[in-house]
Scaffold this motif. Structure first.
Motif, PDB file in Angstrom:
ATOM      1  N   PRO A 403       0.798  -1.233   0.000  1.00 35.37           N
ATOM      2  CA  PRO A 403       0.000   0.000   0.000  1.00 35.37           C
ATOM      3  C   PRO A 403       0.826   1.276   0.000  1.00 35.37           C
ATOM      4  CG  PRO A 403      -0.111  -1.104   2.134  1.00 35.37           C
ATOM      5  CD  PRO A 403       0.546  -2.055   1.195  1.00 35.37           C
ATOM      6  N   VAL A 404       2.109   1.225   0.341  1.00 35.47           N
ATOM      7  CA  VAL A 404       2.939   2.423   0.253  1.00 35.47           C
ATOM      8  C   VAL A 404       2.945   2.967  -1.176  1.00 35.47           C
ATOM      9  CG1 VAL A 404       5.347   3.222   0.343  1.00 35.47           C
ATOM     10  CG2 VAL A 404       4.391   1.955   2.257  1.00 35.47           C
ATOM     11  N   VAL A 405       2.785   2.083  -2.167  1.00 40.03           N
ATOM     12  CA  VAL A 405       2.732   2.507  -3.562  1.00 40.03           C
ATOM     13  C   VAL A 405       1.313   2.494  -4.102  1.00 40.03           C
ATOM     14  CG1 VAL A 405       3.564   1.990  -5.909  1.00 40.03           C
ATOM     15  CG2 VAL A 405       5.072   1.673  -3.947  1.00 40.03           C
ATOM     16  N   SER A 406       0.489   1.528  -3.675  1.00 44.88           N
ATOM     17  CA  SER A 406      -0.800   1.290  -4.332  1.00 44.88           C
ATOM     18  C   SER A 406      -1.989   1.992  -3.697  1.00 44.88           C
ATOM     19  CB  SER A 406      -1.094  -0.218  -4.368  1.00 44.88           C
ATOM     20  OG  SER A 406      -1.226  -0.736  -3.051  1.00 44.88           O
ATOM     21  N   ALA A 407      -1.877   2.483  -2.477  1.00 48.38           N
ATOM     22  CA  ALA A 407      -3.026   3.093  -1.809  1.00 48.38           C
ATOM     23  C   ALA A 407      -3.187   4.551  -2.219  1.00 48.38           C
ATOM     24  CB  ALA A 407      -2.868   2.999  -0.293  1.00 48.38           C
ATOM     25  N   PRO A 408      -4.425   5.067  -2.190  1.00 50.40           N
ATOM     26  CA  PRO A 408      -4.613   6.499  -2.457  1.00 50.40           C
ATOM     27  C   PRO A 408      -4.050   7.322  -1.307  1.00 50.40           C
ATOM     28  CG  PRO A 408      -6.648   5.547  -1.637  1.00 50.40           C
ATOM     29  CD  PRO A 408      -5.682   4.412  -1.807  1.00 50.40           C
ATOM     30  N   ARG A 409      -3.698   8.575  -1.640  1.00 49.93           N
ATOM     31  CA  ARG A 409      -3.098   9.453  -0.624  1.00 49.93           C
ATOM     32  C   ARG A 409      -1.943   8.707   0.050  1.00 49.93           C
ATOM     33  NH1 ARG A 409      -5.986  11.819   4.814  1.00 49.93           N
ATOM     34  NH2 ARG A 409      -4.567  13.565   5.213  1.00 49.93           N
ATOM     35  N   ALA A 410      -1.043   8.203  -0.784  1.00 48.37           N
ATOM     36  CA  ALA A 410      -0.051   7.235  -0.340  1.00 48.37           C
ATOM     37  C   ALA A 410       0.920   7.785   0.698  1.00 48.37           C
ATOM     38  CB  ALA A 410       0.714   6.690  -1.541  1.00 48.37           C
ATOM     39  N   ALA A 411       1.260   9.064   0.635  1.00 48.38           N
ATOM     40  CA  ALA A 411       2.170   9.620   1.640  1.00 48.38           C
ATOM     41  C   ALA A 411       1.546   9.545   3.028  1.00 48.38           C
ATOM     42  CB  ALA A 411       2.530  11.063   1.283  1.00 48.38           C
ATOM     43  N   HIS A 412       0.241   9.790   3.097  1.00 47.84           N
ATOM     44  CA  HIS A 412      -0.459   9.676   4.380  1.00 47.84           C
ATOM     45  C   HIS A 412      -0.489   8.225   4.846  1.00 47.84           C
ATOM     46  CE1 HIS A 412      -3.530  10.248   7.462  1.00 47.84           C
ATOM     47  NE2 HIS A 412      -4.242   9.296   6.893  1.00 47.84           N
ATOM     48  N   VAL A 413      -0.746   7.287   3.931  1.00 50.10           N
ATOM     49  CA  VAL A 413      -0.761   5.869   4.298  1.00 50.10           C
ATOM     50  C   VAL A 413       0.618   5.437   4.782  1.00 50.10           C
ATOM     51  CG1 VAL A 413      -1.006   3.534   3.370  1.00 50.10           C
ATOM     52  CG2 VAL A 413      -2.702   5.286   2.818  1.00 50.10           C
ATOM     53  N   GLU A 414       1.667   5.906   4.123  1.00 46.68           N
ATOM     54  CA  GLU A 414       3.025   5.584   4.578  1.00 46.68           C
ATOM     55  C   GLU A 414       3.267   6.115   5.990  1.00 46.68           C
ATOM     56  OE1 GLU A 414       7.699   6.388   3.306  1.00 46.68           O
ATOM     57  OE2 GLU A 414       6.084   6.822   1.881  1.00 46.68           O
ATOM     58  N   GLU A 415       2.807   7.316   6.251  1.00 47.29           N
ATOM     59  CA  GLU A 415       2.936   7.893   7.594  1.00 47.29           C
ATOM     60  C   GLU A 415       2.183   7.054   8.628  1.00 47.29           C
ATOM     61  OE1 GLU A 415       0.691  11.571   9.541  1.00 47.29           O
ATOM     62  OE2 GLU A 415       2.097  12.195   7.976  1.00 47.29           O
ATOM     63  N   ARG A 416       0.979   6.588   8.274  1.00 46.08           N
ATOM     64  CA  ARG A 416       0.197   5.764   9.193  1.00 46.08           C
ATOM     65  C   ARG A 416       0.908   4.423   9.470  1.00 46.08           C
ATOM     66  NH1 ARG A 416      -1.921   7.418  12.598  1.00 46.08           N
ATOM     67  NH2 ARG A 416      -0.472   9.087  12.168  1.00 46.08           N
ATOM     68  N   LEU A 417       1.489   3.822   8.445  1.00 47.07           N
ATOM     69  CA  LEU A 417       2.233   2.578   8.642  1.00 47.07           C
ATOM     70  C   LEU A 417       3.421   2.794   9.579  1.00 47.07           C
ATOM     71  CD1 LEU A 417       2.063   1.329   4.971  1.00 47.07           C
ATOM     72  CD2 LEU A 417       1.319  -0.037   6.931  1.00 47.07           C
TER      73      LEU A 417
END
Length: 736
Positions: A403-417
């Protein structure tokens, strides 16, 4: 390794092309043609031909990795790694409760893995917080199909029917690049005298093959479908007898469509009234026709309504539940269909049973040997789950997704991870998401383990093991077995995939996606079996046959949901009590009746609404995203193949010459694409094959050129699909 060729299937898209794996001199395998499989008939794309390259130890993980005190990942033994995972998950449960543990799966997992992962989440962790990346792919089509037909199966007919119909409308799909071996079906359609209409804001390689290309503004597919239905009614193409006999809800749907007159639709979509009229004539003149959708209309915040409107077009013209006609979804991921059927979605139990249905809970709980009341309820959808990481969800087990690459709003998803207390990733390669993990578990690949997948046709297939995984690598089933034991569940998670599949068969008996009559032996002998396939000859009202080759309106129907009687007990037995002789499977659905309570299809009373984010003065251009032929999904595997990287080495921004001239951009210039969520930079690719108000970026790459840094996570209210396909951006030339 076996000394002869092993017949199996490609690990990538939902065509699941047949291939043979033959021994190579270096101890690996080579791909050779397998002409007996009817879907690809030996043809393979570059991804399929080069798939064995990722089996190499040079590019894949061969040892567990754990995060050391200095923050670096270091090699570790399996005992230490599994202990760390069990401790991380257990700590979150004890301190914050079961729902503090999350599980995130993938549409590339086999049916056995998807089934075991859902079971693990619900009876080992006791969490409701499980979903998978297939939510980002087919969920809107699934929701619309269930609402209209009472059942979701990507294609309700085999691909072999496509060349024999009279007209196909292909909406938001580019199979020439996403699943190249399928393009022959559309070529054969035209050779047989049929016509192809392609709906896409870009003139793709698929659109170049079309008799008519409609290029609507991104996010307006719903208006386009409603405008076509308006013309169907106005020009007298409605099949009134069919509508009366086989559908309900027509009056409301017709009234909604009649508010979308052609000139109004032209203003919204940019598709001219003469083109709208031509499309209606081409679709309605032949005796049979199909509408096939893909991610274009589905990945929108109104994706369910949009697909529903295209289904309405089929129903109003009598083009569903008849031979060589119907609506279908071109499923994307390799096991996107099976992945959404067997329990890794937030709201489902195996066999497409609903988690909120008491009878479904009772049946599955009996197979699992647990109290139905112990099963948690529905959890968060994929993006909502990722958004909750680090707050409500404190520990995450992730399998087969990036999901770091495939999720929408990926920078936010990376931060959440990064904010999680604990992250464990089970994967083949060190993906961008795995690189953030506290523990990384190296697992076997498609050619190194046996399992089943379900193709876009609903055809269940057997992927066979051709060679052993390298030392230090285990299977996902072994991982779940070991973790369950460490978390106090000693039984119920076998490592043998056939044993897992036998339990899956019992769990799905009598369900909409009934696999109970399918066995590994039958799959090995038959090139796959279409579900539903009840045990024995099936209960009264179950599928009983297939349409005749003359195309008469007889044969298979889908009265699913009737419970199949079995004598199977609880736990993880071998499927004793389920008969497997007799039922041939169901290649074609809905020919006698639909899978609704009264057997009628339901019209969707939908009206056009704009995208969640429209252009304005600050962000005046529309961005849409998609794929290129040489890369696949997040690129975690294909970006490790030299031949594929040579063909598609990195991200780009596709834009029209008029837009480029306004920006002062030349071919190859670095362009910054900026949305309300972030900034991505990639090289300009100038072409007249795209609308002047739109830019396109492929989403396969991480880093500076990550397209999903920009995309909008606005969710469809029904499917919870994010709006990948349309958001507002501005462009800036990056000067030295």
């Amino acid at each position: 390794m076996e000394t002869s060729a092993t017949p199996t299937h490609c690990p990538y898209c939902a065509l699941q092309c047949g291939m043979n794996l033959t021994p190579a001199p270096d101890g690996g395998v080579e791909v050779t043609e397998r002409a007996d499989f009817p879907v690809n008939r030996g043809a393979l794309c570059g991804k399929g031909r080069t798939a064995p390259a990722v089996l190499s130890s040079r590019v894949r993980l061969t040892s567990p990795l754990v995060r050391s005190r200095d923050g670096a990942l270091r090699p570790a033994g399996w005992g230490e790694a599994l202990d760390r995972v069990a401790e991380g998950l257990s700590r979150a449960r004890v301190v914050h409760g079961p729902d503090a543990c999350g599980v995130f799966g993938g549409g590339g997992l086999t049916n056995e893995k998807a089934y075991a992962l859902g079971k693990f989440a619900r009876i080992v962790l006791g969490t409701s917080q499980i979903d998978y990346n297939g939510r980002f792919c087919m969920s809107s089509a699934a929701a619309a199909g269930n609402a209209a037909f009472g059942l979701d199966r990507g294609l309700p007919f085999p691909l072999q029917d496509v060349p024999r119909t009279g007209c196909v409308i292909l909406v938001g799909a580019n199979p020439a690049e996403t699943m190249p071996p399928s393009l022959r079906y559309f070529t054969e359609l035209r050779e047989n005298g049929g016509t192809l209409i392609v709906v896409d804001p870009r003139r793709t390689k698929t659109a170049e093959q079309a008799d008519l290309h409609l290029a609507p503004r991104p996010g307006t597919d719903l208006a386009l479908a409603l405008g076509l239905l308006h013309l169907v009614v106005a020009e007298g193409h409605t099949d009134e007898d069919y509508v009366r006999r086989r559908t309900s809800g027509w009056e409301e749907a017709r009234a909604a469509a009649m508010a979308h007159w052609p000139e109004y639709v032209e203003r919204i979509t940019g598709v001219s009234v003469p083109q709208l009229r031509q499309a209606v004539r081409m679709f309605c003149e032949p005796e049979s026709a199909m509408v096939l959708t893909a991610r274009g209309p589905e990945q929108q915040s109104k994706g369910t309504d949009t697909v529903g409107a295209w289904i309405n077009l089929c129903l109003a013209t009598g083009r569903a539940g008849r031979p060589l006609s119907g609506y279908g979804c071109l499923t994307g991921q390799g096991n996107g269909q099976g992945g959404r059927e067997h329990g890794q979605k937030a709201d489902q139990l195996p066999g497409y049973r609903k988690l909120t249905d008491p009878e479904a809970r009772r049946h599955v709980a009996e197979v699992w040997g647990v109290d139905p009341d112990s099963l948690p309820g529905p959890g968060r959808s994929a993006y909502e789950l990722l958004d909750a990481l680090g707050t409500d969800v404190r520990a995450l087990l992730l399998m087969g997704s990036n999901p770091v690459v495939s999720a929408p709003r990926a920078a936010h998803v990376e931060e959440r991870l990064r904010s999680l207390d604990f992250l464990a990733v089970s994967d083949v390669v060190l993906s961008e998401t795995a690189a953030l993990a506290d523990v990384v578990l190296p697992v076997a690949q498609w050619a190194e383990e046996t399992g089943t997948t379900t193709s876009l046709e609903g055809r269940v297939l057997l992927r066979r093991r051709a060679l052993a995984p390298p030392p230090g690598v285990r299977t996902d089933l072994e991982v779940l077995h070991e973790l369950a034991a460490r978390l106090g569940v000693e039984k119920g998670f076998p490592t043998d995939p056939e044993e897992v599949f036998d339990e899956l068969r019992r769990a799905t008996a009598g369900a909409p996606a009934d696999y109970s009559g399918i066995t590994y032996r039958r799959l090995a002998e038959q090139n796959g079996i279409f579900w539903p396939c009840p045990s024995g000859n099936g209960p009264a009202g179950s599928p009983t046959g297939t349409p005749t080759e003359t195309g008469t309106e007889t044969g298979t129907h889908t009265r699913t949901g009737t419970r199949t009687r079995t004598d199977a007990g609880t736990g993880t037995g071998s499927g004793t009590g389920i008969r497997t002789d007799g039922h041939p499977g169901t290649p074609r659905l809905f020919l006698d009746r639909f899978a609704t309570g009264d057997g009628r299809a339901r019209f969707a009373p939908v009206s056009y609404r704009a995208a969640a984010e429209e252009p304005d003065e600050e962000y005046p251009v529309l961005l849409t995203t998609g794929r290129v032929v040489a890369q696949y999904q997040s690129g975690a595997q294909t970006r490790r193949v030299d031949e594929l990287n040579a063909a598609a080495p990195g991200p780009f921004v596709e834009l029209h010459p008029r837009l480029a001239a306004r920006l002062g951009a030349a071919e190859g210039d670095p362009l910054a694409v900026v949305s309300r969520r972030g900034r991505a930079v990639a090289a300009a690719r100038i072409t007249t094959a795209i609308r002047p108000d739109t830019v396109f970026m492929p989403f396969h790459w991480p880093g500076e050129g990550r397209a999903n840094t920009l995309t909008n996570p606005a969710l469809d209210p029904t499917s919870r699909m994010p709006e990948f396909k349309v958001c507002a951006v501005r462009l800036e030339v990056v000067r030295p």
